[in-house]
Design a protein around this motif. Structure first.
Motif, PDB file in Angstrom:
ATOM      1  N   TYR A 189     -23.447 -33.987  -2.106  1.00  0.00           N
ATOM      2  CA  TYR A 189     -23.716 -35.222  -1.357  1.00  0.00           C
ATOM      3  C   TYR A 189     -22.484 -35.646  -0.565  1.00  0.00           C
ATOM      4  O   TYR A 189     -22.584 -35.966   0.624  1.00  0.00           O
ATOM      5  N   SER A 249     -23.562 -35.354   3.219  1.00  0.00           N
ATOM      6  CA  SER A 249     -24.245 -36.576   3.636  1.00  0.00           C
ATOM      7  C   SER A 249     -23.779 -37.098   4.995  1.00  0.00           C
ATOM      8  O   SER A 249     -24.612 -37.604   5.755  1.00  0.00           O
ATOM      9  N   ARG A 288     -26.475 -37.914   7.845  1.00  0.00           N
ATOM     10  CA  ARG A 288     -26.514 -39.263   8.411  1.00  0.00           C
ATOM     11  C   ARG A 288     -26.357 -39.218   9.934  1.00  0.00           C
ATOM     12  O   ARG A 288     -27.085 -39.891  10.660  1.00  0.00           O
ATOM     13  N   ASP A 291     -29.466 -45.200   5.280  1.00  0.00           N
ATOM     14  CA  ASP A 291     -29.096 -44.985   3.868  1.00  0.00           C
ATOM     15  C   ASP A 291     -30.294 -44.492   3.067  1.00  0.00           C
ATOM     16  O   ASP A 291     -30.189 -43.538   2.297  1.00  0.00           O
ATOM     17  N   ASP A 292     -31.443 -45.138   3.258  1.00  0.00           N
ATOM     18  CA  ASP A 292     -32.653 -44.738   2.538  1.00  0.00           C
ATOM     19  C   ASP A 292     -33.099 -43.340   2.942  1.00  0.00           C
ATOM     20  O   ASP A 292     -33.523 -42.541   2.100  1.00  0.00           O
ATOM     21  N   VAL A 350     -31.225 -40.872   4.174  1.00  0.00           N
ATOM     22  CA  VAL A 350     -30.293 -39.881   3.623  1.00  0.00           C
ATOM     23  C   VAL A 350     -30.654 -39.613   2.167  1.00  0.00           C
ATOM     24  O   VAL A 350     -30.679 -38.458   1.722  1.00  0.00           O
ATOM     25  N   GLN A 351     -30.968 -40.657   1.431  1.00  0.00           N
ATOM     26  CA  GLN A 351     -31.363 -40.486   0.037  1.00  0.00           C
ATOM     27  C   GLN A 351     -32.626 -39.648  -0.075  1.00  0.00           C
ATOM     28  O   GLN A 351     -32.742 -38.810  -0.978  1.00  0.00           O
ATOM     29  N   GLU A 352     -33.594 -39.862   0.834  1.00  0.00           N
ATOM     30  CA  GLU A 352     -34.822 -39.062   0.802  1.00  0.00           C
ATOM     31  C   GLU A 352     -34.524 -37.583   1.000  1.00  0.00           C
ATOM     32  O   GLU A 352     -35.111 -36.727   0.331  1.00  0.00           O
ATOM     33  N   PHE A 391     -31.775 -35.990   0.243  1.00  0.00           N
ATOM     34  CA  PHE A 391     -31.137 -35.421  -0.945  1.00  0.00           C
ATOM     35  C   PHE A 391     -32.074 -35.388  -2.148  1.00  0.00           C
ATOM     36  O   PHE A 391     -31.953 -34.511  -2.997  1.00  0.00           O
ATOM     37  N   LEU A 392     -33.031 -36.297  -2.216  1.00  0.00           N
ATOM     38  CA  LEU A 392     -34.047 -36.202  -3.265  1.00  0.00           C
ATOM     39  C   LEU A 392     -34.894 -34.955  -3.053  1.00  0.00           C
ATOM     40  O   LEU A 392     -35.271 -34.266  -4.010  1.00  0.00           O
ATOM     41  N   TRP A 417     -32.966 -32.096  -4.387  1.00  0.00           N
ATOM     42  CA  TRP A 417     -32.983 -32.072  -5.847  1.00  0.00           C
ATOM     43  C   TRP A 417     -34.260 -31.409  -6.364  1.00  0.00           C
ATOM     44  O   TRP A 417     -34.235 -30.621  -7.300  1.00  0.00           O
TER      45      TRP A 417
END
Length: 73
Positions: A6, A10, A14, A28-29, A31-33, A35-36, A39
């Motif tokens: 990350y 990231s 971004r 931010d949300d 970027v999290q999606e 990386f999820l 995963w």
């Protein structure tokens, strides 16, 4: 391990998202999606360029989904 990935990738994800969607506060949300997604599919990523290519592909898919969502509003 995922934390190191990350930190390293990231900023690239971004930048891609913001260059395609603008800085609308949801980066931010999104970027999290991305990386999820990594995963969930990490065991299938193979090869030295696999991680970077996967993350950029996931960013492209996330951008498309976000554009569709914004178009419906």
């Amino acid at each position: 391990f995922l934390g190191e990935i990350y930190k390293r990738f990231s900023p690239m994800v971004r930048r891609y998202l913001e260059s395609n969607l603008g800085e609308n506060g949801s980066s931010d949300d999104l970027v999290q999606e991305v990386f999820l997604s990594l995963w969930r599919t990490a065991p299938r990523i193979v090869g030295p360029g696999g991680l970077r290519a996967y993350l950029l592909g996931a960013a492209v898919r996330t951008t498309r989904m976000e554009r569709r969502r914004l178009g419906r509003q």
